[in-house]
Design a protein around this motif. Structure first.
Motif, PDB file in Angstrom:
ATOM      1  N   ASP A 100       7.423 -11.988   1.579  1.00 16.54           N
ATOM      2  CA  ASP A 100       6.156 -11.759   0.876  1.00 16.54           C
ATOM      3  C   ASP A 100       6.049 -12.647  -0.359  1.00 16.54           C
ATOM      4  OD1 ASP A 100       4.820  -9.645  -1.427  1.00 16.54           O
ATOM      5  OD2 ASP A 100       3.706 -10.052   0.401  1.00 16.54           O
ATOM      6  N   LEU A 101       7.153 -12.794  -1.102  1.00 21.92           N
ATOM      7  CA  LEU A 101       7.151 -13.652  -2.287  1.00 21.92           C
ATOM      8  C   LEU A 101       6.945 -15.110  -1.901  1.00 21.92           C
ATOM      9  CD1 LEU A 101       7.557 -14.218  -5.273  1.00 21.92           C
ATOM     10  CD2 LEU A 101      10.032 -14.059  -4.927  1.00 21.92           C
ATOM     11  N   ARG A 102       7.628 -15.568  -0.877  1.00 21.14           N
ATOM     12  CA  ARG A 102       7.459 -16.967  -0.443  1.00 21.14           C
ATOM     13  C   ARG A 102       6.025 -17.245   0.014  1.00 21.14           C
ATOM     14  NH1 ARG A 102      13.126 -17.385   3.076  1.00 21.14           N
ATOM     15  NH2 ARG A 102      14.510 -17.826   1.282  1.00 21.14           N
ATOM     16  N   ALA A 103       5.407 -16.236   0.663  1.00 17.74           N
ATOM     17  CA  ALA A 103       4.018 -16.403   1.110  1.00 17.74           C
ATOM     18  C   ALA A 103       3.070 -16.503  -0.078  1.00 17.74           C
ATOM     19  CB  ALA A 103       3.621 -15.226   1.996  1.00 17.74           C
ATOM     20  N   SER A 104       3.328 -15.735  -1.133  1.00 17.63           N
ATOM     21  CA  SER A 104       2.454 -15.794  -2.309  1.00 17.63           C
ATOM     22  C   SER A 104       2.565 -17.130  -3.012  1.00 17.63           C
ATOM     23  CB  SER A 104       2.795 -14.652  -3.269  1.00 17.63           C
ATOM     24  OG  SER A 104       4.065 -14.860  -3.857  1.00 17.63           O
ATOM     25  N   LEU A 105       3.754 -17.743  -2.987  1.00 14.26           N
ATOM     26  CA  LEU A 105       3.916 -19.057  -3.616  1.00 14.26           C
ATOM     27  C   LEU A 105       3.175 -20.149  -2.853  1.00 14.26           C
ATOM     28  CD1 LEU A 105       7.723 -19.031  -4.621  1.00 14.26           C
ATOM     29  CD2 LEU A 105       5.738 -18.521  -6.036  1.00 14.26           C
ATOM     30  N   ALA A 106       3.009 -19.933  -1.574  1.00 12.25           N
ATOM     31  CA  ALA A 106       2.336 -20.955  -0.756  1.00 12.25           C
ATOM     32  C   ALA A 106       0.821 -20.944  -0.927  1.00 12.25           C
ATOM     33  CB  ALA A 106       2.698 -20.748   0.714  1.00 12.25           C
ATOM     34  N   LEU A 107       0.257 -19.892  -1.502  1.00 16.38           N
ATOM     35  CA  LEU A 107      -1.194 -19.809  -1.706  1.00 16.38           C
ATOM     36  C   LEU A 107      -1.637 -20.772  -2.799  1.00 16.38           C
ATOM     37  CD1 LEU A 107      -1.644 -15.910  -1.620  1.00 16.38           C
ATOM     38  CD2 LEU A 107      -2.233 -17.552   0.177  1.00 16.38           C
ATOM     39  N   PRO A 108      -2.846 -21.338  -2.720  1.00 15.25           N
ATOM     40  CA  PRO A 108      -3.368 -22.227  -3.760  1.00 15.25           C
ATOM     41  C   PRO A 108      -3.596 -21.452  -5.042  1.00 15.25           C
ATOM     42  CG  PRO A 108      -5.053 -21.768  -2.120  1.00 15.25           C
ATOM     43  CD  PRO A 108      -3.783 -21.204  -1.572  1.00 15.25           C
ATOM     44  N   PRO A 109      -3.592 -22.118  -6.198  1.00 16.42           N
ATOM     45  CA  PRO A 109      -3.714 -21.439  -7.486  1.00 16.42           C
ATOM     46  C   PRO A 109      -5.006 -20.670  -7.653  1.00 16.42           C
ATOM     47  CG  PRO A 109      -2.933 -23.692  -7.796  1.00 16.42           C
ATOM     48  CD  PRO A 109      -3.345 -23.569  -6.357  1.00 16.42           C
ATOM     49  N   GLU A 110      -6.101 -21.155  -7.048  1.00 10.56           N
ATOM     50  CA  GLU A 110      -7.387 -20.496  -7.264  1.00 10.56           C
ATOM     51  C   GLU A 110      -7.507 -19.166  -6.535  1.00 10.56           C
ATOM     52  OE1 GLU A 110      -6.946 -23.524  -6.226  1.00 10.56           O
ATOM     53  OE2 GLU A 110      -7.886 -23.939  -4.295  1.00 10.56           O
ATOM     54  N   VAL A 111      -6.593 -18.876  -5.602  1.00 10.08           N
ATOM     55  CA  VAL A 111      -6.613 -17.605  -4.895  1.00 10.08           C
ATOM     56  C   VAL A 111      -6.076 -16.508  -5.822  1.00 10.08           C
ATOM     57  CG1 VAL A 111      -5.722 -16.291  -2.942  1.00 10.08           C
ATOM     58  CG2 VAL A 111      -6.352 -18.701  -2.660  1.00 10.08           C
ATOM     59  N   SER A 112      -6.884 -15.473  -6.017  1.00 13.11           N
ATOM     60  CA  SER A 112      -6.475 -14.377  -6.899  1.00 13.11           C
ATOM     61  C   SER A 112      -5.360 -13.570  -6.240  1.00 13.11           C
ATOM     62  CB  SER A 112      -7.679 -13.482  -7.207  1.00 13.11           C
ATOM     63  OG  SER A 112      -7.281 -12.398  -7.993  1.00 13.11           O
ATOM     64  N   TRP A 113      -4.305 -13.317  -7.001  1.00 16.84           N
ATOM     65  CA  TRP A 113      -3.145 -12.591  -6.470  1.00 16.84           C
ATOM     66  C   TRP A 113      -2.499 -11.828  -7.628  1.00 16.84           C
ATOM     67  CZ3 TRP A 113      -2.087 -12.222  -1.392  1.00 16.84           C
ATOM     68  CH2 TRP A 113      -0.854 -11.632  -1.012  1.00 16.84           C
ATOM     69  N   THR A 114      -2.469 -10.529  -7.467  1.00 13.29           N
ATOM     70  CA  THR A 114      -2.029  -9.702  -8.611  1.00 13.29           C
ATOM     71  C   THR A 114      -0.517  -9.623  -8.759  1.00 13.29           C
ATOM     72  OG1 THR A 114      -2.122  -7.730  -7.222  1.00 13.29           O
ATOM     73  CG2 THR A 114      -4.086  -8.279  -8.506  1.00 13.29           C
ATOM     74  N   ARG A 115       0.225  -9.930  -7.702  1.00 14.27           N
ATOM     75  CA  ARG A 115       1.679  -9.831  -7.773  1.00 14.27           C
ATOM     76  C   ARG A 115       2.311 -11.203  -7.957  1.00 14.27           C
ATOM     77  NH1 ARG A 115       3.538  -7.227  -2.522  1.00 14.27           N
ATOM     78  NH2 ARG A 115       1.730  -8.335  -1.696  1.00 14.27           N
ATOM     79  N   HIS A 116       3.551 -11.199  -8.455  1.00 13.67           N
ATOM     80  CA  HIS A 116       4.335 -12.431  -8.612  1.00 13.67           C
ATOM     81  C   HIS A 116       3.616 -13.438  -9.498  1.00 13.67           C
ATOM     82  CE1 HIS A 116       6.316 -10.442  -5.333  1.00 13.67           C
ATOM     83  NE2 HIS A 116       5.379 -10.790  -4.439  1.00 13.67           N
ATOM     84  N   PHE A 117       2.957 -12.945 -10.550  1.00 16.30           N
ATOM     85  CA  PHE A 117       2.150 -13.839 -11.378  1.00 16.30           C
ATOM     86  C   PHE A 117       2.996 -14.927 -12.028  1.00 16.30           C
ATOM     87  CE2 PHE A 117      -1.015 -15.263 -14.243  1.00 16.30           C
ATOM     88  CZ  PHE A 117      -0.404 -15.439 -15.461  1.00 16.30           C
ATOM     89  N   GLY A 118       4.141 -14.541 -12.629  1.00 20.08           N
ATOM     90  CA  GLY A 118       4.941 -15.519 -13.345  1.00 20.08           C
ATOM     91  C   GLY A 118       5.460 -16.627 -12.455  1.00 20.08           C
ATOM     92  N   LEU A 119       6.004 -16.268 -11.305  1.00 24.50           N
ATOM     93  CA  LEU A 119       6.553 -17.281 -10.400  1.00 24.50           C
ATOM     94  C   LEU A 119       5.445 -18.168  -9.827  1.00 24.50           C
ATOM     95  CD1 LEU A 119       9.253 -15.190  -8.482  1.00 24.50           C
ATOM     96  CD2 LEU A 119       9.548 -16.721 -10.433  1.00 24.50           C
ATOM     97  N   ARG A 120       4.310 -17.588  -9.474  1.00 25.06           N
ATOM     98  CA  ARG A 120       3.178 -18.397  -8.958  1.00 25.06           C
ATOM     99  C   ARG A 120       2.695 -19.363 -10.030  1.00 25.06           C
ATOM    100  NH1 ARG A 120      -1.637 -16.082  -7.334  1.00 25.06           N
ATOM    101  NH2 ARG A 120      -1.902 -17.854  -5.935  1.00 25.06           N
ATOM    102  N   ASN A 121       2.671 -18.898 -11.275  1.00 28.45           N
ATOM    103  CA  ASN A 121       2.229 -19.746 -12.373  1.00 28.45           C
ATOM    104  C   ASN A 121       3.135 -20.970 -12.511  1.00 28.45           C
ATOM    105  OD1 ASN A 121       1.013 -20.736 -14.655  1.00 28.45           O
ATOM    106  ND2 ASN A 121       1.813 -19.165 -16.036  1.00 28.45           N
ATOM    107  N   VAL A 122       4.466 -20.721 -12.551  1.00 26.72           N
ATOM    108  CA  VAL A 122       5.416 -21.830 -12.685  1.00 26.72           C
ATOM    109  C   VAL A 122       5.317 -22.772 -11.485  1.00 26.72           C
ATOM    110  CG1 VAL A 122       7.863 -22.425 -12.787  1.00 26.72           C
ATOM    111  CG2 VAL A 122       7.000 -20.486 -14.106  1.00 26.72           C
ATOM    112  N   ASN A 123       5.231 -22.224 -10.279  1.00 23.45           N
ATOM    113  CA  ASN A 123       5.156 -23.042  -9.072  1.00 23.45           C
ATOM    114  C   ASN A 123       3.921 -23.931  -9.076  1.00 23.45           C
ATOM    115  OD1 ASN A 123       6.247 -23.593  -6.297  1.00 23.45           O
ATOM    116  ND2 ASN A 123       4.224 -22.825  -5.713  1.00 23.45           N
TER     117      ASN A 123
END
Length: 601
Positions: A536-559
């Motif tokens: 689930d975490l790896r899938a959230s990192l693969a999403l583009p930045p403009e897609v709203s996602w409430t979980r894993h905010f810090g890691l998505r931000n850095v990625n």
């Protein structure tokens, strides 16, 4: 409940509540220790002086008594005395006038040499012949019953006896003389020839010696034997030892030492004693314990005055320190709350050059940076995605700052001022490194320093929940790095890994160069993730930045930021095993230069 109410009071009152009792207790403990230490030293010194005095006095008395004892033995063994002891007429003479005269002359010579010590001298035999020497008052009666004396004193194998202070019954005068007697009984009641030779020593001479010995204000000397005692004439009745105390002292004949006994008024008396060799008697120094502690009483008064002054000074200093620490911290805390509420016009200026001053400057820099970044967001709509990420990054800081300042306040409330000071320094350093002059691209060494400050702050907040270590080769220390990349990963390791683990966790930040890229790893041995959670975490990192996602905010931000600045080949890779570990790797290609504004070149 009481502590809870105290912690709700103003910070200054909390410091006074905790520090004033501790200060007063510390001063009192030191004062009591000083008093008992000084009292113990006084007792030791007094005991040493008493032992020395008693030893010297006993040597003096032993010398005097030994001299007179020798004179008595010599006289008892003289030809004149031996002739007087012979049976009448056995020497071939009708009378013993010459021997009587010779014995008298010997007595006179001894008396002249020791007139201060000797009171009287007396000799008689069983035929009634007497030789006596007495120069004081005219006696009403002179003489004794030889047979009674021989019956009373028959225990010595050599016939030599000592009698302590007693009334002179041999020379009976209008005013009785007190004497110490040493005498020798020659022969036995059954002997044809028997006699007695007595040296009566003046008791006043020995008591005079004792009077010249200064023990203390109320102390005195004693001469103790099995048949009685002789004390200093200066002895006060209230300090006289009880009969049971004297008997207890007599149990130590033949030894030297000290003990505590009681007077007739039940006062504690310190007694130091020493045995005289010539007759086995005991010289004792007796001193009331109150005399021993009289000097310490003066010291106690002085000490109480000093303790009172010291307590006053310490309380005053505590109040000043409390005001100097609490006032700027309370001010900064209020300003941070206003800043967190959206008031961008607050001021963090504090007139201080210490760690609080550094924190003030750091907060001022933070305020300006946040203001400029927000203005830049409004101005540069064409970089909306990039600015949204930066805005989210900046939204995190006030909350972290408020929590950290709260930790500082808590440390000060607990009296851990040095830790609070160190935390202020680390916080200021954290924000100074985080600002980085407005540059988004910094060196890896600077990012490591920033991460180190963050870990130091968190380690204070969470005490001993985790340990950390950095393993970064020097060859990659100057590699370009996107700032605030490691800190979110470390934060994630703490909150989602270490905090969920029982016991002390470990965080390892390492780096290495692999061909055309740099790999940085943040490893923790915390709770880890299940396979589903990891996917689930790896899938959230693969999403583009403009897609709203409430979980894993810090890691998505850095990625997202890594890919924005270093291209699609960069980003995060995550490995994890439930209840074993989690490792997040940052991939930075060396062939790619940082994109974005010219300040990143």
């Amino acid at each position: 409940m009481i502590l809870k109410r105290v912690f709700q009071k103003p910070f200054k009152q909390q410091m006074l509540f905790f520090f004033v009792p501790v200060t007063v207790a510390s001063v009192l403990i030191i004062g009591l220790y000083s008093y008992f230490f000084e009292t113990n030293n006084i007792k030791k010194n007094a005991s040493y002086l008493m032992e020395s005095t008693v030893n010297q006095t006993s040597v003096l008395l032993n010398d005097k008594m030994m001299t007179l004892f020798s004179q008595m033995i010599n006289l008892s063994n003289s030809a004149a005395v031996n002739n007087l002891l012979l049976d009448g007429g056995s020497s071939g003479r009708a009378d013993n006038f010459d021997d009587l005269l010779a014995c008298y002359d010997s007595m006179e010579e001894i008396y002249q040499n020791y007139d201060q010590v000797i009171d009287s001298l007396y000799f008689c035999n069983n035929r009634g012949e007497e030789v006596k020497y007495f120069t004081s008052d005219v006696p009403r009666h002179i003489g004794l019953s030889l047979s009674e004396w021989m019956k009373k004193y028959n225990s010595s194998p050599h016939g030599v006896y000592w009698l302590n202070d007693h009334k002179n019954d041999v020379f009976q005068t209008m005013t009785p003389h007190r004497v110490i007697s040493v005498f020798r009984i020659i022969g036995s009641p059954e002997s044809q020839s028997a006699g007695i030779l007595i040296f009566n020593l003046s008791s006043s001479y020995f008591s005079g010696i004792f009077d010249n010995v200064r023990i203390s204000q109320n102390g005195y000397m004693m001469l103790v034997s099995r048949d009685g005692t002789l004390s200093s004439s200066s002895m006060q009745n209230q300090y006289c030892l009880t009969l049971s105390a004297v008997e207890k002292l007599k149990e130590h004949f033949g030894t030297n030492g000290s003990m505590d006994l009681r007077s007739v008024t039940n006062q504690k008396m310190v007694v130091t004693y020493h045995t005289i060799e010539v007759n086995g008697w005991m010289v004792a120094a007796v001193m009331p314990e109150s005399d021993l502690l009289s000097t310490s009483s003066e010291f106690k008064v002085i000490l109480m005055v000093l303790i009172s002054l010291l307590i006053f000074v310490m309380i005053s200093l505590t109040g000043m320190i409390a005001r100097s620490i609490s006032k700027p911290i309370e001010y900064l805390s209020d300003q941070v709350l206003k800043f967190d509420g959206g008031d961008m016009e607050v001021s963090f200026a504090v007139e201080s050059e210490n760690e609080i001053g550094v924190l003030s400057h750091g907060l001022s820099y933070l305020k300006r940076a946040v203001t400029e970044l927000l203005a830049q967001v409004r101005r540069e709509q064409e970089q909306k995605a990039k600015m949204q990420l930066l805005a989210m990054q900046e939204q995190i800081k006030p909350h972290f700052l408020y929590n950290t300042i709260g930790s500082i306040r808590q440390l000060v409330n607990m009296g851990k001022n040095q830790m609070a000071s160190d935390l202020c320094v680390e916080l200021a350093r954290f924000y100074r490194l985080g600002i980085s002059g407005g540059n988004e691209i910094i060196t890896l060494a600077e990012e490591i320093d920033h991460a180190h400050s963050y870990l130091e702050i968190q380690k204070v907040r969470y005490e001993d929940d985790f340990e950390y270590e950095f393993d970064i080769p020097q060859e990659i220390a100057h590699t370009d790095m996107l700032k605030l990349s490691l800190q979110p990963l470390i934060e994630n390791a703490i909150y989602h890994g270490i905090k969920k683990k029982e016991g002390i966790g470990t965080i390892l930040v390492s780096g290495e160069k692999q061909q055309d890229r740099i790999i940085l790893k943040v490893y923790d041995d915390g709770a880890g993730m299940t396979e589903d959670e990891l996917q689930d975490l790896r899938a959230s990192l693969a999403l583009p930045p403009e897609v709203s996602w409430t979980r894993h905010f810090g890691l998505r931000n850095v990625n997202a930021r890594l890919k924005l600045y270093f291209g699609p080949e960069s980003g995060l890779e995550i490995e994890s095993v439930k209840d074993v570990y989690t490792q997040v790797s940052i991939l930075i290609p060396l062939k790619k230069k940082a994109g974005g504004s010219g300040s990143h070149a």
